[in-house]
Design an enzyme around this catalytic site. Sequence first.
Site, PDB file in Angstrom:
ATOM      1  N   LYS A  37       5.252   2.873   2.032  1.00  0.00           N
ATOM      2  CA  LYS A  37       6.654   2.544   1.786  1.00  0.00           C
ATOM      3  C   LYS A  37       7.343   3.572   0.884  1.00  0.00           C
ATOM      4  O   LYS A  37       8.556   3.749   0.949  1.00  0.00           O
ATOM      5  CB  LYS A  37       6.782   1.168   1.147  1.00  0.00           C
ATOM      6  CG  LYS A  37       6.019   0.036   1.841  1.00  0.00           C
ATOM      7  CD  LYS A  37       6.594  -0.299   3.194  1.00  0.00           C
ATOM      8  CE  LYS A  37       6.241  -1.695   3.690  1.00  0.00           C
ATOM      9  NZ  LYS A  37       4.833  -1.919   4.037  1.00  0.00           N
TER      10      LYS A  37
HETATM   11  C1  LIG Z   1       4.251  -2.672   5.050  1.00  0.00           C
HETATM   12  C2  LIG Z   1       2.817  -2.467   5.298  1.00  0.00           C
HETATM   13  C3  LIG Z   1       2.266  -2.526   6.602  1.00  0.00           C
HETATM   14  C4  LIG Z   1       3.084  -2.922   7.800  1.00  0.00           C
HETATM   15  O1  LIG Z   1       4.117  -2.052   8.115  1.00  0.00           O
HETATM   16  P1  LIG Z   1       5.336  -2.555   9.028  1.00  0.00           P
HETATM   17  O2  LIG Z   1       6.264  -1.427   9.095  1.00  0.00           O
HETATM   18  O3  LIG Z   1       5.904  -3.741   8.328  1.00  0.00           O
HETATM   19  O4  LIG Z   1       4.748  -2.941  10.348  1.00  0.00           O
HETATM   20  C5  LIG Z   1       0.939  -2.208   6.764  1.00  0.00           C
HETATM   21  N1  LIG Z   1       0.153  -1.893   5.716  1.00  0.00           N
HETATM   22  C6  LIG Z   1       0.636  -1.851   4.450  1.00  0.00           C
HETATM   23  C7  LIG Z   1      -0.285  -1.519   3.332  1.00  0.00           C
HETATM   24  C8  LIG Z   1       1.974  -2.129   4.200  1.00  0.00           C
HETATM   25  O5  LIG Z   1       2.451  -2.083   2.952  1.00  0.00           O
END
Ligand SMILES: *Cc1c(COP(=O)(O)O)cnc(C)c1O
Length: 466
Positions: free
Chosen positions: A118
């Site tokens: 993120k």
């Molecule tokens: C947010 C997240 C996901 C999933 O990603 P999306 O874009 O919501 O499908 C997978 N793994 C981790 C560690 C995350 O923080």
Amino acid sequence: MTEDKFIKYISTRGDADELLFKDVIFEGLASDGGLYLPEYWPKINQTIIDSFASMSYQEIAFHVFKPYIDDSISDDKIREIIEESYKDFTNKNITPVNKISKNEYLLELFYGPTYAFKDIAMQFIGRLMGYYLEIDKKNINILGATSGDTGSAAIYGFENIPSSNVFILHPYNLISSTQRKFMTTINSDNVVNIAVKGNFDDCQRIIKEIFSDDDYKKSNNLGAINSINWARIMCQITYYFYSASRIENSENIVYSVPTGNFGDILAGYISKRMGLKFKKLNIATNENNILDIALKSGEHTIKSVVSTSSPSIDIQVSSNFERLIYDSCKDSSYVKKIMNNLKKEGTFSLTNECQTYISRYFTSDSASEDEVKEIILEYYSKYNITLDPHTAVGVACGRKQSSSEDILVTLSTAHPAKFKETVSEIISDDSFVTEKVRMLEKQEERMIIADNDVNEIKNIINETVS
Ligand SMILES: *Cc1c(COP(=O)(O)O)cnc(C)c1O
């Protein structure tokens, strides 16, 4: 200069104003309840894609972003923001590709300040919004829901943006303690952490409700940073181009993506629509396998959320799936109909055409808790690598959906230290926990615990904003 030179953004449900880049990046939901996406997918020409092999991550990012952006910001400024965004990443390649065996790779996305992918988008978005707010002399109240990792990435992304408040909802007691501490130990008056007595889907529903109240949204200068925000998706496209440029025979790549809200894997799909050549995208789910079932049967039916060792993907309603459905049929009345059905009855069926289209690009699978453990143990003993549980879901599902001719590239979405209780129990070793995470333990936490109720959340916002 006419507006037509620039990509316009339209809503999946067809009844919202078209927007240009500068406005779409501040939008959560469109006013018709849909999600914005570009009216067409810009292509990057093959010669340029070939030249990515000798470009840095940051240079590739510029080429990927450029066609989506309008003339509200100069090329130099975009490059400068990209440089700033990634300067504190602890790996100089930003998202390095780690070769594990002959045809198994990890695309490591956790070198940012809060240890999950993120950060890659949020570091950029904080600075980009900060730039626009400064020239327009505006302030903003960022509002988002997190299944664990978006929240901390947003808080760090907006940390140095003056005139912003950040409100983050997380499901009370349903995220890891390290995920929570990354958010709640920030001692700043413009950060408000709200623990909602409900699950992530409840948090997301509250956010959607607040954003669909246009008057409230405008009078409070609300801005969205959830994975339904277009700029986040755009930022994530870069590492598909980057990783493919670093791997030989990249046309054989199967990307396996641990999937919750469908943002990360949607970025992979878009990279393909922009001209990147690879084989497939594999939707990797844990026991919350609604998407896996939807792909295989055409029936998309909400069940209750199960808590697993990979909490960031403990999700039933994957918001960004709507963008793919729209793109598969370009029929906003169909999208509107099935999304209404989902809201009213918790279910919809995909048409055969839509299902066939999706299966040209995607496979899917789901991993049990035992499979996750096995993969973490195998990587630890065989390769001396400690995986986080989400990455393990990705590897487990990816192996089931790829063959020996394929190159399996699993997106490693978080650092294991963020899930240290789970992982250290599996491998009986906690040497992977970093000093930074150990320090978090000692710091004081600040958060408000709230009922699963829109009005209570609005009251909390009003108190801070006024
Ligand atoms: C947010 C997240 C996901 C999933 O990603 P999306 O874009 O919501 O499908 C997978 N793994 C981790 C560690 C995350 O923080």
